[in-house]
Design a protein around this motif. Sequence first.
Motif, mmCIF file in Angstrom:
data_model
loop_
_atom_site.group_PDB
_atom_site.id
_atom_site.type_symbol
_atom_site.label_atom_id
_atom_site.label_comp_id
_atom_site.label_asym_id
_atom_site.label_seq_id
_atom_site.Cartn_x
_atom_site.Cartn_y
_atom_site.Cartn_z
ATOM 1 N N GLN A 191 -4.691 -3.018 -7.026
ATOM 2 C CA GLN A 191 -5.487 -3.349 -5.838
ATOM 3 C C GLN A 191 -4.610 -3.491 -4.598
ATOM 4 O O GLN A 191 -5.011 -3.110 -3.500
ATOM 5 C CB GLN A 191 -6.267 -4.645 -6.061
ATOM 6 C CG GLN A 191 -7.446 -4.488 -6.978
ATOM 7 C CD GLN A 191 -8.131 -5.810 -7.271
ATOM 8 O OE1 GLN A 191 -7.547 -6.889 -7.118
ATOM 9 N NE2 GLN A 191 -9.370 -5.737 -7.696
ATOM 10 N N TYR A 209 -9.959 2.379 -9.813
ATOM 11 C CA TYR A 209 -9.652 2.147 -8.403
ATOM 12 C C TYR A 209 -9.539 3.466 -7.629
ATOM 13 O O TYR A 209 -8.925 3.527 -6.571
ATOM 14 C CB TYR A 209 -8.367 1.320 -8.269
ATOM 15 C CG TYR A 209 -8.537 -0.067 -8.835
ATOM 16 C CD1 TYR A 209 -9.224 -1.043 -8.129
ATOM 17 C CD2 TYR A 209 -8.055 -0.387 -10.098
ATOM 18 C CE1 TYR A 209 -9.405 -2.309 -8.652
ATOM 19 C CE2 TYR A 209 -8.235 -1.653 -10.639
ATOM 20 C CZ TYR A 209 -8.913 -2.607 -9.907
ATOM 21 O OH TYR A 209 -9.099 -3.866 -10.433
ATOM 22 N N HIS A 228 0.832 -1.206 0.000
ATOM 23 C CA HIS A 228 0.000 0.000 0.000
ATOM 24 C C HIS A 228 0.868 1.258 0.000
ATOM 25 O O HIS A 228 1.841 1.362 0.749
ATOM 26 C CB HIS A 228 -0.936 0.050 1.206
ATOM 27 C CG HIS A 228 -1.629 1.371 1.317
ATOM 28 N ND1 HIS A 228 -2.595 1.762 0.423
ATOM 29 C CD2 HIS A 228 -1.455 2.409 2.160
ATOM 30 C CE1 HIS A 228 -3.010 2.986 0.733
ATOM 31 N NE2 HIS A 228 -2.324 3.390 1.787
ATOM 32 N N LYS A 278 -3.257 0.295 -3.828
ATOM 33 C CA LYS A 278 -4.348 1.200 -3.447
ATOM 34 C C LYS A 278 -3.897 2.667 -3.396
ATOM 35 O O LYS A 278 -4.081 3.348 -2.391
ATOM 36 C CB LYS A 278 -4.949 0.820 -2.100
ATOM 37 C CG LYS A 278 -5.548 -0.551 -2.018
ATOM 38 C CD LYS A 278 -6.037 -0.813 -0.595
ATOM 39 C CE LYS A 278 -6.403 -2.258 -0.385
ATOM 40 N NZ LYS A 278 -5.263 -3.136 -0.171
ATOM 41 N N ASP A 282 -4.295 -5.181 -12.657
ATOM 42 C CA ASP A 282 -5.363 -4.946 -11.675
ATOM 43 C C ASP A 282 -4.930 -5.412 -10.289
ATOM 44 O O ASP A 282 -5.163 -4.721 -9.297
ATOM 45 C CB ASP A 282 -6.645 -5.659 -12.092
ATOM 46 C CG ASP A 282 -7.358 -4.966 -13.234
ATOM 47 O OD1 ASP A 282 -7.456 -3.725 -13.213
ATOM 48 O OD2 ASP A 282 -7.824 -5.662 -14.152
ATOM 49 N N ALA A 283 -4.290 -6.578 -10.214
ATOM 50 C CA ALA A 283 -3.859 -7.103 -8.913
ATOM 51 C C ALA A 283 -2.848 -6.175 -8.253
ATOM 52 O O ALA A 283 -2.908 -5.944 -7.037
ATOM 53 C CB ALA A 283 -3.261 -8.495 -9.091
#
Length: 118
Positions: A50, A79, A29, A53, A46-47
């Motif tokens: 995610q 996102y 993060h 973040k 995408d992973a």
Amino acid sequence: AGHQSVLLTGDLTPQGEQGLLQTNANQLHADILQAPHHNSIQSSSDAFIQAVKPYYVLFISGHPRDIPKAEIAARYMQYNASNLDTFHCGEIDFSISDRARLEQPRCYRIFRKNYWDQ
């Protein structure tokens, strides 16, 4: 700094993203993310997004050909990450501190307009 973090990916390849996800997914993060691998369409899975973040994603681009493809920018916006690029902003200034919330960044070309730019 306190509650805020930055992830500078440099030339991280898609394989490098996968390696980070496999070994450190719960520690990725970051409030500010430098888009990996020169804004490549194969990067920024995408992973990975995610796991990171990010509130802000920085696209380093000194030439119009380096501006991120619409699909990459849209992937981050999906996102809720705000996209910034150095081609349009020039220098991007963040005030990073131990405050809980990250302050709005300033784009040099907007903040420091010359009289001939107006």
